[in-house]
Motif scaffolding. Structure first.
Motif, PDB file in Angstrom:
ATOM      1  N   PRO A  69       0.830  -1.217   0.000  1.00 38.95           N
ATOM      2  CA  PRO A  69       0.000   0.000   0.000  1.00 38.95           C
ATOM      3  C   PRO A  69       0.859   1.258   0.000  1.00 38.95           C
ATOM      4  O   PRO A  69       1.983   1.262   0.508  1.00 38.95           O
ATOM      5  CB  PRO A  69      -0.799  -0.126   1.304  1.00 38.95           C
ATOM      6  N   PRO A  70       0.346   2.348  -0.569  1.00 38.97           N
ATOM      7  CA  PRO A  70       1.109   3.596  -0.612  1.00 38.97           C
ATOM      8  C   PRO A  70       1.195   4.254   0.766  1.00 38.97           C
ATOM      9  O   PRO A  70       0.314   4.079   1.600  1.00 38.97           O
ATOM     10  CB  PRO A  70       0.317   4.457  -1.597  1.00 38.97           C
ATOM     11  N   TYR A  71       2.265   4.979   0.983  1.00 39.56           N
ATOM     12  CA  TYR A  71       2.483   5.791   2.183  1.00 39.56           C
ATOM     13  C   TYR A  71       1.320   6.767   2.304  1.00 39.56           C
ATOM     14  O   TYR A  71       0.931   7.379   1.314  1.00 39.56           O
ATOM     15  CB  TYR A  71       3.802   6.546   1.984  1.00 39.56           C
ATOM     16  N   PRO A  72       0.673   6.947   3.464  1.00 36.08           N
ATOM     17  CA  PRO A  72       0.990   6.460   4.809  1.00 36.08           C
ATOM     18  C   PRO A  72       0.110   5.283   5.262  1.00 36.08           C
ATOM     19  O   PRO A  72      -0.159   5.145   6.451  1.00 36.08           O
ATOM     20  CB  PRO A  72       0.682   7.692   5.649  1.00 36.08           C
ATOM     21  N   TYR A  73      -0.355   4.471   4.328  1.00 34.34           N
ATOM     22  CA  TYR A  73      -1.245   3.360   4.677  1.00 34.34           C
ATOM     23  C   TYR A  73      -0.459   2.106   5.059  1.00 34.34           C
ATOM     24  O   TYR A  73       0.689   1.907   4.650  1.00 34.34           O
ATOM     25  CB  TYR A  73      -2.164   3.024   3.502  1.00 34.34           C
ATOM     26  N   GLU A  74      -1.124   1.242   5.845  1.00 36.27           N
ATOM     27  CA  GLU A  74      -0.621  -0.087   6.169  1.00 36.27           C
ATOM     28  C   GLU A  74      -1.693  -1.096   5.757  1.00 36.27           C
ATOM     29  O   GLU A  74      -2.873  -0.773   5.704  1.00 36.27           O
ATOM     30  CB  GLU A  74      -0.346  -0.229   7.680  1.00 36.27           C
ATOM     31  N   TYR A  75      -1.258  -2.314   5.479  1.00 32.71           N
ATOM     32  CA  TYR A  75      -2.208  -3.341   5.057  1.00 32.71           C
ATOM     33  C   TYR A  75      -2.908  -3.958   6.264  1.00 32.71           C
ATOM     34  O   TYR A  75      -2.274  -4.555   7.132  1.00 32.71           O
ATOM     35  CB  TYR A  75      -1.486  -4.424   4.259  1.00 32.71           C
ATOM     36  N   ARG A  76      -4.191  -3.752   6.334  1.00 29.89           N
ATOM     37  CA  ARG A  76      -5.107  -4.332   7.331  1.00 29.89           C
ATOM     38  C   ARG A  76      -4.946  -3.819   8.762  1.00 29.89           C
ATOM     39  O   ARG A  76      -5.904  -3.518   9.419  1.00 29.89           O
ATOM     40  CB  ARG A  76      -5.005  -5.863   7.331  1.00 29.89           C
ATOM     41  N   ARG A  77      -3.720  -3.712   9.285  1.00 24.29           N
ATOM     42  CA  ARG A  77      -3.589  -3.443  10.718  1.00 24.29           C
ATOM     43  C   ARG A  77      -2.492  -2.420  11.004  1.00 24.29           C
ATOM     44  O   ARG A  77      -1.405  -2.463  10.430  1.00 24.29           O
ATOM     45  CB  ARG A  77      -3.284  -4.745  11.452  1.00 24.29           C
TER      46      ARG A  77
END
Length: 343
Positions: free
Chosen positions: A163-171
Protein backbone atom coordinates in the motif's frame (compact mmCIF):
# COMPACT_ATOMS: atom_id res chain seq x y z
CA UNK A 1 28.20 -44.85 0.59
CA UNK A 2 25.80 -45.32 -2.35
CA UNK A 3 22.76 -47.21 -3.63
CA UNK A 4 21.69 -48.65 -6.97
CA UNK A 5 18.63 -47.15 -8.66
CA UNK A 6 17.64 -48.91 -11.88
CA UNK A 7 20.89 -49.52 -13.71
CA UNK A 8 22.69 -46.56 -12.12
CA UNK A 9 24.75 -46.21 -8.95
CA UNK A 10 23.57 -43.15 -7.03
CA UNK A 11 26.00 -41.51 -4.64
CA UNK A 12 25.92 -37.72 -5.07
CA UNK A 13 22.61 -35.86 -5.51
CA UNK A 14 21.27 -32.31 -5.58
CA UNK A 15 18.12 -31.28 -3.73
CA UNK A 16 16.12 -28.59 -5.51
CA UNK A 17 13.62 -26.69 -3.34
CA UNK A 18 11.35 -24.05 -4.85
CA UNK A 19 8.54 -22.07 -3.24
CA UNK A 20 6.05 -21.55 -6.03
CA UNK A 21 2.91 -19.43 -6.21
CA UNK A 22 0.27 -20.59 -3.76
CA UNK A 23 2.68 -22.40 -1.42
CA UNK A 24 2.51 -21.64 2.29
CA UNK A 25 5.58 -20.38 4.16
CA UNK A 26 5.98 -23.76 5.87
CA UNK A 27 5.84 -25.78 2.64
CA UNK A 28 9.49 -25.21 1.83
CA UNK A 29 10.62 -26.66 5.17
CA UNK A 30 8.30 -29.64 4.71
CA UNK A 31 9.82 -30.31 1.30
CA UNK A 32 13.31 -30.00 2.73
CA UNK A 33 12.49 -32.55 5.44
CA UNK A 34 11.02 -35.01 2.91
CA UNK A 35 14.04 -34.85 0.60
CA UNK A 36 16.71 -34.96 3.32
CA UNK A 37 15.01 -38.01 4.84
CA UNK A 38 15.04 -39.62 1.39
CA UNK A 39 18.79 -39.02 1.18
CA UNK A 40 19.43 -40.41 4.66
CA UNK A 41 17.49 -43.59 3.93
CA UNK A 42 19.52 -44.18 0.75
CA UNK A 43 22.86 -42.92 2.15
CA UNK A 44 23.19 -40.23 -0.53
CA UNK A 45 25.45 -37.21 -0.14
CA UNK A 46 23.57 -34.07 -1.14
CA UNK A 47 23.82 -30.33 -1.88
CA UNK A 48 20.76 -28.06 -1.52
CA UNK A 49 19.66 -25.54 -4.16
CA UNK A 50 16.88 -23.36 -2.75
CA UNK A 51 14.73 -20.84 -4.61
CA UNK A 52 12.15 -18.55 -2.99
CA UNK A 53 9.49 -16.47 -4.80
CA UNK A 54 11.03 -17.28 -8.16
CA UNK A 55 9.50 -16.94 -11.60
CA UNK A 56 8.28 -19.75 -13.77
CA UNK A 57 10.86 -19.56 -16.57
CA UNK A 58 14.50 -20.65 -16.29
CA UNK A 59 15.82 -17.13 -16.87
CA UNK A 60 13.93 -15.96 -13.77
CA UNK A 61 15.49 -18.63 -11.52
CA UNK A 62 19.21 -18.08 -10.85
CA UNK A 63 19.54 -21.06 -8.50
CA UNK A 64 18.04 -23.39 -11.09
CA UNK A 65 20.34 -21.99 -13.75
CA UNK A 66 23.29 -22.93 -11.53
CA UNK A 67 21.82 -26.39 -10.93
CA UNK A 68 21.26 -26.96 -14.65
CA UNK A 69 24.87 -25.95 -15.38
CA UNK A 70 26.08 -28.44 -12.75
CA UNK A 71 23.85 -31.15 -14.23
CA UNK A 72 25.31 -30.52 -17.69
CA UNK A 73 28.81 -30.81 -16.14
CA UNK A 74 27.79 -34.22 -14.70
CA UNK A 75 28.38 -33.12 -11.10
CA UNK A 76 25.51 -35.22 -9.71
CA UNK A 77 24.11 -38.69 -10.26
CA UNK A 78 20.56 -37.43 -9.68
CA UNK A 79 18.44 -34.42 -8.70
CA UNK A 80 15.78 -34.87 -6.00
CA UNK A 81 12.53 -32.87 -6.03
CA UNK A 82 9.21 -33.36 -4.21
CA UNK A 83 7.40 -33.40 -7.54
CA UNK A 84 8.48 -33.25 -11.17
CA UNK A 85 6.80 -29.85 -11.71
CA UNK A 86 9.25 -28.26 -9.23
CA UNK A 87 11.82 -28.31 -12.03
CA UNK A 88 9.63 -25.89 -13.93
CA UNK A 89 6.30 -25.24 -15.60
CA UNK A 90 7.70 -22.99 -18.30
CA UNK A 91 7.18 -23.09 -22.04
CA UNK A 92 8.27 -25.87 -24.41
CA UNK A 93 11.67 -24.23 -24.98
CA UNK A 94 12.44 -24.33 -21.24
CA UNK A 95 11.23 -27.91 -20.94
CA UNK A 96 13.41 -28.88 -23.89
CA UNK A 97 16.51 -27.42 -22.21
CA UNK A 98 15.78 -29.26 -18.97
CA UNK A 99 15.16 -32.64 -20.59
CA UNK A 100 18.19 -32.30 -22.87
CA UNK A 101 20.50 -31.46 -19.95
CA UNK A 102 19.32 -34.43 -17.84
CA UNK A 103 19.33 -36.89 -20.76
CA UNK A 104 22.75 -35.90 -22.11
CA UNK A 105 24.41 -36.10 -18.68
CA UNK A 106 22.47 -39.25 -17.76
CA UNK A 107 21.27 -37.56 -14.56
CA UNK A 108 18.17 -39.06 -12.96
CA UNK A 109 15.27 -37.08 -11.51
CA UNK A 110 14.11 -38.61 -8.23
CA UNK A 111 10.88 -37.87 -6.39
CA UNK A 112 9.62 -39.66 -3.25
CA UNK A 113 7.25 -41.67 -5.49
CA UNK A 114 9.26 -42.36 -8.65
CA UNK A 115 12.65 -42.29 -10.36
CA UNK A 116 12.78 -40.75 -13.86
CA UNK A 117 15.44 -41.60 -16.43
CA UNK A 118 15.00 -39.19 -19.33
CA UNK A 119 16.90 -41.54 -21.63
CA UNK A 120 14.04 -43.99 -21.13
CA UNK A 121 11.14 -43.47 -23.58
CA UNK A 122 8.44 -44.41 -21.07
CA UNK A 123 9.81 -42.10 -18.34
CA UNK A 124 10.21 -39.28 -20.86
CA UNK A 125 6.56 -39.67 -21.93
CA UNK A 126 5.38 -39.53 -18.30
CA UNK A 127 7.44 -36.36 -17.67
CA UNK A 128 6.03 -34.75 -20.84
CA UNK A 129 2.48 -35.45 -19.70
CA UNK A 130 3.07 -34.18 -16.16
CA UNK A 131 4.72 -30.94 -17.31
CA UNK A 132 1.95 -30.34 -19.88
CA UNK A 133 -0.70 -30.68 -17.18
CA UNK A 134 1.33 -28.44 -14.85
CA UNK A 135 1.58 -25.72 -17.51
CA UNK A 136 -2.19 -25.84 -18.01
CA UNK A 137 -2.75 -25.56 -14.24
CA UNK A 138 -0.30 -22.64 -14.01
CA UNK A 139 -2.07 -20.84 -16.85
CA UNK A 140 -5.42 -21.25 -15.10
CA UNK A 141 -4.00 -20.08 -11.76
CA UNK A 142 -2.57 -16.95 -13.39
CA UNK A 143 -5.89 -16.23 -15.13
CA UNK A 144 -7.88 -16.71 -11.92
CA UNK A 145 -5.52 -14.42 -9.97
CA UNK A 146 -6.01 -11.67 -12.54
CA UNK A 147 -9.77 -12.06 -12.40
CA UNK A 148 -9.66 -12.22 -8.61
CA UNK A 149 -7.84 -8.87 -8.39
CA UNK A 150 -10.54 -7.15 -10.44
CA UNK A 151 -13.36 -8.74 -8.46
CA UNK A 152 -11.62 -7.95 -5.16
CA UNK A 153 -11.18 -4.31 -6.18
CA UNK A 154 -14.90 -4.03 -7.04
CA UNK A 155 -15.66 -5.34 -3.55
CA UNK A 156 -13.49 -2.62 -2.02
CA UNK A 157 -10.61 -4.96 -1.14
CA UNK A 158 -6.97 -3.94 -1.53
CA UNK A 159 -5.34 -6.16 -4.19
CA UNK A 160 -2.54 -3.89 -5.46
CA UNK A 161 0.43 -5.14 -3.44
CA UNK A 162 2.34 -2.85 -1.05
CA UNK A 163 0.00 0.00 0.00
CA UNK A 164 1.11 3.60 -0.61
CA UNK A 165 2.48 5.79 2.18
CA UNK A 166 0.99 6.46 4.81
CA UNK A 167 -1.24 3.36 4.68
CA UNK A 168 -0.62 -0.09 6.17
CA UNK A 169 -2.21 -3.34 5.06
CA UNK A 170 -5.11 -4.33 7.33
CA UNK A 171 -3.59 -3.44 10.72
CA UNK A 172 -1.78 -0.61 12.51
CA UNK A 173 -1.91 -0.38 16.29
CA UNK A 174 -5.53 -0.77 17.37
CA UNK A 175 -6.82 -0.14 13.84
CA UNK A 176 -7.98 -3.09 11.75
CA UNK A 177 -9.72 -3.32 8.39
CA UNK A 178 -10.35 -6.79 7.02
CA UNK A 179 -10.74 -5.47 3.47
CA UNK A 180 -7.44 -3.68 3.24
CA UNK A 181 -5.96 -0.34 4.26
CA UNK A 182 -5.62 1.55 7.54
CA UNK A 183 -3.81 4.82 8.17
CA UNK A 184 -0.49 4.83 10.02
CA UNK A 185 -0.94 7.95 12.18
CA UNK A 186 2.82 8.51 12.54
CA UNK A 187 3.34 8.48 8.76
CA UNK A 188 0.20 10.59 8.32
CA UNK A 189 1.95 13.54 10.00
CA UNK A 190 4.72 13.39 7.38
CA UNK A 191 2.25 12.92 4.53
CA UNK A 192 0.18 15.95 5.57
CA UNK A 193 3.38 17.99 5.83
CA UNK A 194 4.11 17.08 2.18
CA UNK A 195 0.59 18.09 1.08
CA UNK A 196 0.75 21.42 2.92
CA UNK A 197 4.24 22.16 1.60
CA UNK A 198 2.83 22.05 -1.93
CA UNK A 199 -0.54 23.74 -1.40
CA UNK A 200 0.45 26.45 1.12
CA UNK A 201 4.16 26.99 0.43
CA UNK A 202 4.40 26.12 -3.29
CA UNK A 203 7.42 23.87 -2.71
CA UNK A 204 8.51 21.54 -5.49
CA UNK A 205 8.83 17.77 -4.95
CA UNK A 206 12.63 18.03 -4.97
CA UNK A 207 12.60 20.79 -2.35
CA UNK A 208 10.30 18.73 -0.13
CA UNK A 209 12.54 15.66 -0.52
CA UNK A 210 15.63 17.66 0.53
CA UNK A 211 13.78 19.04 3.54
CA UNK A 212 12.66 15.57 4.70
CA UNK A 213 16.18 14.18 4.27
CA UNK A 214 17.65 17.04 6.34
CA UNK A 215 15.18 16.23 9.12
CA UNK A 216 16.22 12.56 9.04
CA UNK A 217 12.79 11.27 8.05
CA UNK A 218 13.02 8.02 6.11
CA UNK A 219 11.22 7.33 2.84
CA UNK A 220 8.53 4.63 2.34
CA UNK A 221 11.34 2.10 1.70
CA UNK A 222 13.36 3.27 4.71
CA UNK A 223 15.86 5.12 2.56
CA UNK A 224 16.27 8.73 1.43
CA UNK A 225 13.54 10.73 -0.28
CA UNK A 226 13.78 12.00 -3.84
CA UNK A 227 11.64 14.21 -6.04
CA UNK A 228 10.18 11.33 -8.06
CA UNK A 229 8.93 9.58 -4.91
CA UNK A 230 7.26 12.78 -3.69
CA UNK A 231 5.78 13.45 -7.15
CA UNK A 232 4.19 9.97 -7.38
CA UNK A 233 2.92 10.25 -3.81
CA UNK A 234 1.20 13.55 -4.58
CA UNK A 235 -0.58 12.13 -7.65
CA UNK A 236 -1.77 8.88 -6.06
CA UNK A 237 -5.58 8.78 -5.89
CA UNK A 238 -5.55 6.00 -3.29
CA UNK A 239 -5.25 8.83 -0.75
CA UNK A 240 -8.75 9.97 -1.74
CA UNK A 241 -10.17 6.75 -0.31
CA UNK A 242 -10.35 5.06 -3.71
CA UNK A 243 -9.12 1.71 -4.95
CA UNK A 244 -8.12 1.74 -8.62
CA UNK A 245 -7.35 -1.47 -10.49
CA UNK A 246 -6.88 -2.61 -14.10
CA UNK A 247 -4.68 0.42 -14.91
CA UNK A 248 -2.04 -1.55 -16.81
CA UNK A 249 -1.53 -4.81 -18.65
CA UNK A 250 1.62 -6.78 -19.47
CA UNK A 251 4.69 -7.27 -17.31
CA UNK A 252 6.32 -4.18 -15.80
CA UNK A 253 8.75 -5.97 -13.48
CA UNK A 254 12.50 -5.44 -13.81
CA UNK A 255 13.06 -9.18 -13.81
CA UNK A 256 10.84 -10.76 -16.43
CA UNK A 257 10.92 -13.22 -19.29
CA UNK A 258 12.45 -11.90 -22.50
CA UNK A 259 9.25 -12.70 -24.41
CA UNK A 260 6.91 -11.26 -21.75
CA UNK A 261 4.49 -8.61 -23.08
CA UNK A 262 5.56 -5.05 -22.33
CA UNK A 263 3.65 -3.11 -19.71
CA UNK A 264 1.00 -0.87 -21.28
CA UNK A 265 -1.31 1.67 -19.71
CA UNK A 266 -5.01 0.90 -20.14
CA UNK A 267 -7.32 3.84 -21.08
CA UNK A 268 -8.80 5.53 -18.02
CA UNK A 269 -12.39 4.73 -18.99
CA UNK A 270 -11.56 1.02 -18.60
CA UNK A 271 -10.12 1.30 -15.07
CA UNK A 272 -11.89 -0.28 -12.12
CA UNK A 273 -12.49 2.62 -9.68
CA UNK A 274 -14.24 2.06 -6.34
CA UNK A 275 -14.97 4.98 -4.01
CA UNK A 276 -14.99 5.12 -0.17
CA UNK A 277 -12.94 1.95 0.38
CA UNK A 278 -10.81 3.29 3.25
CA UNK A 279 -10.04 6.46 5.19
CA UNK A 280 -9.08 9.36 2.90
CA UNK A 281 -6.00 11.43 3.83
CA UNK A 282 -6.54 14.29 1.39
CA UNK A 283 -9.61 15.97 -0.09
CA UNK A 284 -10.59 16.17 -3.76
CA UNK A 285 -10.08 19.95 -3.59
CA UNK A 286 -6.51 19.45 -2.35
CA UNK A 287 -5.90 16.91 -5.09
CA UNK A 288 -7.06 19.38 -7.77
CA UNK A 289 -4.75 22.09 -6.37
CA UNK A 290 -1.83 19.64 -6.44
CA UNK A 291 -2.54 18.70 -10.06
CA UNK A 292 -2.66 22.38 -11.04
CA UNK A 293 0.61 23.15 -9.24
CA UNK A 294 2.45 20.18 -10.77
CA UNK A 295 1.15 20.98 -14.26
CA UNK A 296 2.66 24.47 -13.96
CA UNK A 297 6.03 22.95 -13.10
CA UNK A 298 6.10 20.89 -16.29
CA UNK A 299 4.26 23.23 -18.67
CA UNK A 300 7.31 25.28 -19.63
CA UNK A 301 10.47 23.28 -20.26
CA UNK A 302 13.64 24.79 -18.88
CA UNK A 303 16.24 25.67 -21.50
CA UNK A 304 19.56 23.99 -21.07
CA UNK A 305 22.20 26.63 -20.19
CA UNK A 306 24.66 27.34 -22.98
CA UNK A 307 28.33 27.20 -22.00
CA UNK A 308 30.34 29.86 -23.86
CA UNK A 309 34.01 28.94 -24.35
CA UNK A 310 36.76 31.51 -25.16
CA UNK A 311 36.91 30.61 -28.90
CA UNK A 312 33.22 29.83 -29.45
CA UNK A 313 32.20 30.99 -32.99
CA UNK A 314 35.72 32.08 -33.91
CA UNK A 315 37.42 28.85 -35.03
CA UNK A 316 36.85 28.07 -38.75
CA UNK A 317 37.73 25.01 -40.84
CA UNK A 318 40.76 25.69 -43.08
CA UNK A 319 39.25 23.65 -45.96
CA UNK A 320 35.58 24.60 -46.08
CA UNK A 321 35.34 27.67 -43.85
CA UNK A 322 32.66 26.04 -41.64
CA UNK A 323 32.50 27.21 -38.02
CA UNK A 324 34.04 24.55 -35.79
CA UNK A 325 32.21 23.27 -32.69
CA UNK A 326 33.87 23.53 -29.30
CA UNK A 327 32.67 21.41 -26.40
CA UNK A 328 33.61 20.73 -22.81
CA UNK A 329 34.83 17.32 -21.57
CA UNK A 330 34.15 16.76 -17.85
CA UNK A 331 36.31 13.63 -17.93
CA UNK A 332 39.41 15.70 -18.86
CA UNK A 333 39.89 18.13 -15.96
CA UNK A 334 43.36 19.26 -17.15
CA UNK A 335 42.37 19.93 -20.78
CA UNK A 336 38.55 20.07 -20.75
CA UNK A 337 38.07 22.11 -23.97
CA UNK A 338 37.84 19.96 -27.11
CA UNK A 339 37.35 20.65 -30.81
CA UNK A 340 34.84 18.56 -32.74
CA UNK A 341 36.24 17.46 -36.14
CA UNK A 342 34.66 19.16 -39.15
CA UNK A 343 32.39 16.94 -41.18
Amino acid sequence: MCSIVGQKIIKYVALYLRKSRGDAETDLEKHRLILTELCKINNWKYVVYEEIMSGDSIEMRPKFQKLLADVESEVYDAVCVVDIDRLGRGDEEDQGKIKKAFAKSDTYVITPEKVYNLNNAEDKFVVDMKTFISRQEYSQITKRLGQGKKVGARQGMWTNGTPPYPYEYRRWGDKYDQKGLVVNDEKLIVYRHIINAVIKENKTPSEIACELNREGITSPRNGTWNGVTIYRLLLDETHLGKIIANKTKGDGHKKKKSDAPKAQRIPKDQWVVVENCHEAVKTQEEHEKILLFLSRLTATPKRKPIRILPLTGLVKCGLCGHTMTLYYRDDRPKNPESLKPCW
